[in-house]
Design a protein around this motif. Sequence first.
Motif, PDB file in Angstrom:
ATOM      1  N   LYS A 142       0.845  -1.198   0.000  1.00  0.00           N
ATOM      2  CA  LYS A 142       0.000   0.000   0.000  1.00  0.00           C
ATOM      3  C   LYS A 142       0.880   1.248   0.000  1.00  0.00           C
ATOM      4  CE  LYS A 142      -3.919   2.041   2.327  1.00  0.00           C
ATOM      5  NZ  LYS A 142      -4.923   1.884   3.364  1.00  0.00           N
ATOM      6  N   VAL A 143       0.585   2.151  -0.921  1.00  0.00           N
ATOM      7  CA  VAL A 143       1.347   3.403  -1.037  1.00  0.00           C
ATOM      8  C   VAL A 143       0.373   4.550  -0.841  1.00  0.00           C
ATOM      9  CG1 VAL A 143       2.806   4.826  -2.520  1.00  0.00           C
ATOM     10  CG2 VAL A 143       2.941   2.332  -2.682  1.00  0.00           C
ATOM     11  N   GLU A 144       0.672   5.406   0.147  1.00  0.00           N
ATOM     12  CA  GLU A 144      -0.154   6.580   0.410  1.00  0.00           C
ATOM     13  C   GLU A 144       0.709   7.829   0.350  1.00  0.00           C
ATOM     14  OE1 GLU A 144      -1.934   5.884   4.231  1.00  0.00           O
ATOM     15  OE2 GLU A 144      -3.694   4.965   3.310  1.00  0.00           O
ATOM     16  N   VAL A 145       0.135   8.883  -0.187  1.00  0.00           N
ATOM     17  CA  VAL A 145       0.816  10.175  -0.231  1.00  0.00           C
ATOM     18  C   VAL A 145      -0.095  11.215   0.412  1.00  0.00           C
ATOM     19  CG1 VAL A 145       2.183   9.648  -2.289  1.00  0.00           C
ATOM     20  CG2 VAL A 145      -0.063  10.675  -2.557  1.00  0.00           C
ATOM     21  N   ALA A 146       0.474  12.321   0.802  1.00  0.00           N
ATOM     22  CA  ALA A 146      -0.319  13.397   1.395  1.00  0.00           C
ATOM     23  C   ALA A 146      -1.278  13.949   0.355  1.00  0.00           C
ATOM     24  CB  ALA A 146       0.595  14.508   1.907  1.00  0.00           C
ATOM     25  N   ALA A 147      -2.526  14.066   0.735  1.00  0.00           N
ATOM     26  CA  ALA A 147      -3.544  14.591  -0.176  1.00  0.00           C
ATOM     27  C   ALA A 147      -3.385  16.107  -0.268  1.00  0.00           C
ATOM     28  CB  ALA A 147      -4.931  14.228   0.312  1.00  0.00           C
TER      29      ALA A 147
END
Length: 95
Positions: free
Chosen positions: A57-62
């Motif tokens: 899972k890859v998340e970035v700042a929205a």
Amino acid sequence: MLTKDVTQEIEAAIEQIHALGKEPTVALVKSRISTGVPMPALITAIRSWKNAKRIPKVEVAAQQEPSDRLTELENKVATLTARIEQLEALLGEKA
């Protein structure tokens, strides 16, 4: 801080590159995704895909929409202007 899951977008880009018969690289994947993803996250995702055909899972700042930020700033200015006017009215009464 709000985050955005970009795992599917990265996986789709990698699969697309692989379907073309090319080896997925950071540059190729980065050019096919619309979200700014840090290079270390892309490297990890590509390595994982090459080794296990899965991506962590890859998340970035929205990012907040510019129009939302503009509206928020306009509201703050209106609030502060009203407070200044109240303070000036109070000072005018005392003078």
